[in-house]
Design a protein around this motif. Sequence first.
Motif, short mmCIF file in Angstrom:
data_model
loop_
_atom_site.label_atom_id
_atom_site.label_comp_id
_atom_site.label_asym_id
_atom_site.label_seq_id
_atom_site.Cartn_x
_atom_site.Cartn_y
_atom_site.Cartn_z
N ARG A 52 0.27 -1.57 0.08
CA ARG A 52 0.65 -0.15 -0.31
C ARG A 52 0.72 0.72 0.12
O ARG A 52 2.11 1.06 1.09
CB ARG A 52 -0.85 0.11 1.04
N PRO A 53 0.46 2.36 -0.47
CA PRO A 53 0.93 3.77 -0.65
C PRO A 53 0.99 4.36 0.34
O PRO A 53 -0.07 3.96 1.04
CB PRO A 53 1.12 4.14 -2.55
N ASP A 54 2.16 4.88 1.21
CA ASP A 54 1.58 6.05 2.05
C ASP A 54 1.80 7.41 1.27
O ASP A 54 1.98 7.97 2.78
CB ASP A 54 3.19 6.00 2.86
N ARG A 61 2.52 1.46 -4.86
CA ARG A 61 3.86 1.25 -4.11
C ARG A 61 4.47 0.41 -3.94
O ARG A 61 4.22 -0.83 -4.28
CB ARG A 61 3.85 1.88 -2.29
N LEU A 62 5.93 0.78 -4.59
CA LEU A 62 6.65 -0.81 -4.54
C LEU A 62 8.45 -1.02 -4.21
O LEU A 62 9.08 0.39 -4.14
CB LEU A 62 7.45 -0.61 -6.65
N GLN A 102 4.62 5.25 -6.25
CA GLN A 102 5.73 5.48 -5.79
C GLN A 102 6.46 4.36 -5.51
O GLN A 102 6.63 3.06 -5.26
CB GLN A 102 5.03 5.41 -4.03
N ILE A 103 7.57 5.02 -5.33
CA ILE A 103 9.35 4.04 -5.87
C ILE A 103 9.97 5.34 -4.60
O ILE A 103 10.85 6.00 -5.40
CB ILE A 103 9.67 3.64 -7.43
N GLY A 104 10.24 4.63 -3.78
CA GLY A 104 10.84 5.15 -2.39
C GLY A 104 10.54 6.67 -1.95
O GLY A 104 9.09 6.56 -2.01
N PRO A 105 10.63 8.33 -2.71
CA PRO A 105 10.84 9.08 -2.40
C PRO A 105 9.24 9.72 -3.31
O PRO A 105 8.89 11.03 -3.17
CB PRO A 105 11.14 9.55 -1.73
#
Length: 293
Positions: A52-54, A61-62, A102-105
């Motif tokens: 899940r993305p934050d 989110r990956l 979303q990958i990292g920030p």
Amino acid sequence: MDVPFAWVDVFTTTPLAGNPLALVPDADALDAATMAAIARELNQSETTFLVRPDDPGADHRLRSFTPGGVEVFGAGHNAMGAWVWLALSGRLDPARDTFVQQIGPDLLTVRVSRRAAQGAEVSMEQSAPRFLGEVTDRPALAAALGLDTGALAARPAEVASTGAEHLLVPVRDGAGLDAAQPDTAHLRALLADVGAEGCYVYTLAVDPASGLDAAARFFNPTVGIAEDPATGTAAGPLAAVLVRDGIVRDPAAVVVEQGRRLGRPSRIRLAVDGPRVTIAGTGVVAAEGVLHL
């Protein structure tokens, strides 16, 4: 618990070609240590976990880990394979073709088209290119790659990034590209010295009729990858460098071949428009399984 996973072949339209990715969907129950252990078990250049993305602006989110248990970032085959699986498994809204990952920030745009006969095609933005400096010690470069200094091209080697910092090393021709046999300890030390994660060795000496702009090989002893058959996070900065230097024929259609030496030829398609670098490719789901943890 039982943890399903999939095997996705990326940058190809047929199974057992391109770059294989291990993908674990619905991975919210797994902590980082377990993700790293699963990546070691599956032993692919990267294993990607969908969580899940934050960030409320993201659809998915990956998180991606190497066989060495190192988490890596950037949008390459690790992300492309995840979106291929999402498309082919019916997880995406059919009324949409544009999503945000979303990958990292970073939040990066992804476009997905579904083609039943040829898997799914994905195009996605990478981070804006950064050019981080030339590496001028040619004898050290050649020694780390197991080459004679004369095999290196006149163009300078440099570190560049579109999400992950890689050292781009030009060689004169395909023979030099095929001959590269890195000294792992030497290359790892050199990469640490220049602030790079992996090394993308490439040549511009390609057949004009092939439709290619460059052919390349990728080595990353920093995170436990001996050689990778298709590396989007390295092809992106290479395309940005070739456009910056006015070398490519069409900045909207840059093509890099990788993986031929490994028997998994892959064509990576890119477009560069100022600070915007886009990578595109196809993929197919080659296998599915379950981990019993």
